[in-house]
Motif scaffolding. Structure first.
Motif, PDB file in Angstrom:
ATOM      1  N   SER A  72      24.831  58.504 -70.219  1.00 41.69           N
ATOM      2  CA  SER A  72      24.557  59.150 -68.935  1.00 41.69           C
ATOM      3  C   SER A  72      24.753  60.654 -69.029  1.00 41.69           C
ATOM      4  O   SER A  72      23.983  61.435 -68.468  1.00 41.69           O
ATOM      5  CB  SER A  72      25.463  58.579 -67.842  1.00 41.69           C
ATOM      6  N   TRP A  92      20.152  62.119 -63.506  1.00 40.68           N
ATOM      7  CA  TRP A  92      21.144  61.061 -63.305  1.00 40.68           C
ATOM      8  C   TRP A  92      20.659  60.043 -62.276  1.00 40.68           C
ATOM      9  O   TRP A  92      20.781  58.826 -62.485  1.00 40.68           O
ATOM     10  CB  TRP A  92      22.466  61.670 -62.852  1.00 40.68           C
ATOM     11  N   THR A  96      20.052  56.059 -63.139  1.00 40.05           N
ATOM     12  CA  THR A  96      21.131  55.216 -62.641  1.00 40.05           C
ATOM     13  C   THR A  96      20.722  54.281 -61.509  1.00 40.05           C
ATOM     14  O   THR A  96      21.156  53.125 -61.451  1.00 40.05           O
ATOM     15  CB  THR A  96      22.304  56.111 -62.154  1.00 40.05           C
ATOM     16  N   THR A 285      27.216  51.567 -63.911  1.00 36.58           N
ATOM     17  CA  THR A 285      26.671  51.094 -62.633  1.00 36.58           C
ATOM     18  C   THR A 285      27.352  49.802 -62.187  1.00 36.58           C
ATOM     19  O   THR A 285      27.147  49.363 -61.048  1.00 36.58           O
ATOM     20  CB  THR A 285      25.153  50.873 -62.730  1.00 36.58           C
TER      21      THR A 285
END
Length: 399
Positions: A72, A92, A96, A285
């Motif tokens: 990430s 991001w 995500t 996540t």
């Protein structure tokens, strides 16, 4: 890092481009952080040539050095280098959101259900054992290749299991860093790479680092005086996101200690961790699932923002200083010790809570062995392992 003649007209068009490419990766990037870096290389470097090979290698080295989810952070870093801080945020979001949405929907489906007796949920717990076992082996080969580092890892695992407090892992990471400086500062070598050009001023970087450390130290104190569930939730996920070295799997013991049993049961926790293996995108996540189980969509938003915020602040704060930081032998020595400690923490998590919760019968061990064979030697993708684990758990429940 934009090559001349390639930049679209206007800032908005640039951000839309970053969002489109990162969202594509967020929908298709299965296989964990190492695989993610391969996807990034193919899409960002080979196809679009947003960075040169050496700059990408430098960025990966920085993200391996920092705590947080490495893949990430690489994605955020590429977004920053492409379109500034807003570009990092956009990259991001694209990478995500797909997996966050999938895991939140899974959590909302399970809420209110008694999942403790569901065979497929038990199968997901066994999947989690297999995934973390693979991570321990892979990280151990890379990060503890000699006697000293292996000793650090085993000692950290032992202390983690026998001394379970809120501060034990932080203290162990710090101590391992000190040991690393003592043992490895003279043997560390400085990478021969060119400087990385960064479109962030040092003053902005310092502000990002100040916010990172400020929140890290102030949130636990504020939590003592302000009684608010959202603040407690934000603090737990922010600290977990701030103290993860070595990849997303290491967040498992940190979150488990923060959330179980006060916020949720072990069964709910491990079911979500198993499900997180089946979706693309970063393992962090998993926070979206946990937040949704605690407080619905609002909890998912708070948890996801909190666990990823340290990664964003650190990459934005460190990029302008990386050229000089990576040449410091003491920093490199500390990192060697910390990485060995990470293997130990993950090894402890493999036993408790994973093994002690999932491997209860000979049939459980047989299923775990088969899944491990499929994952490590047959090289099957994680989503197949998840499906097979859920099916196997269901079958075991009828035996």
């Amino acid at each position: 890092m934009v090559e001349k003649g390639q930049e679209p007209k206007g800032k908005l068009a640039l951000l839309i481009e970053v969002l489109a490419v990162s969202a594509k990766l967020g929908l298709t990037s299965f296989g964990g952080p190492i695989a993610h870096l391969g996807y990034f290389h193919n899409e960002y470097i080979l196809r679009r040539k947003w960075m040169d090979e050496r700059s990408y290698a430098d960025l990966m080295a920085l993200c391996q050095f920092l705590p947080g989810p490495a893949s990430s952070q690489v994605g955020i870093g590429i977004g920053i280098l492409r379109a500034g801080l807003l570009g990092g945020l956009t990259a991001w979001l694209g990478f995500t959101l797909p997996s966050v949405i999938a895991l939140v929907l899974f959590a909302l489906l399970l809420q209110g259900m008694d999942i403790s007796s569901m065979g497929w949920i038990h199968g997901l717990k066994i999947v989690a054992v297999v995934i973390v076992a693979q991570a321990v082996i892979g990280m151990g080969q890379k990060l503890t290749p000699d006697r000293n580092r292996a000793t650090i890892a085993v000692m950290v695992a032992a202390v983690t299991l026998l001394w379970q407090t809120a501060f034990s892992q932080i203290l162990l990471i710090v101590m391992a860093g000190v040991v690393g400086i003592t043992l490895y500062r003279k043997s560390s070598t400085t990478p021969k790479t060119k400087d990385l050009s960064v479109p962030i001023s040092r003053s902005v970087a310092i502000l990002c680092l100040a916010i990172f450390f400020g929140l890290l130290f102030l949130l636990p104190l504020l939590r003592q005086f302000v009684i608010a569930d959202w603040l407690s939730l934000f603090d737990s996920f922010y600290r977990s996101g701030s103290l993860v070295f070595g990849g997303g799997h290491v967040v498992l013991p940190l979150l488990e200690r923060e959330l179980v049993p006060d916020w949720m049961s072990k069964a709910d926790f491990l079911a979500g961790y198993g499900a997180a293996q089946a979706v693309p995108g970063p393992l962090f996540t998993f926070a979206g699932y946990l937040g949704a189980m605690i407080n619905g969509v609002t909890g998912a938003f708070i948890a996801t923002a909190a666990i990823f915020l340290p990664a964003f602040l650190l990459i934005a704060g460190a990029l302008p200083f990386w050229n000089s930081l990576r040449k410091n032998s003491k920093v490199q020595g500390a990192l060697i010790g910390v990485n060995a400690a990470v293997v130990g923490i993950l090894l402890a998590a493999l036993y408790d809570p994973l093994w002690t919760t999932a491997i209860l019968t000979p049939a459980d061990f047989v299923l775990a062995s088969i899944l491990f064979l499929m994952l490590l030697f047959w090289k099957m993708p994680p989503w197949i392992i998840v499906v097979a684990g859920a099916a196997g758990g269901t079958l075991i429940s009828f035996i």
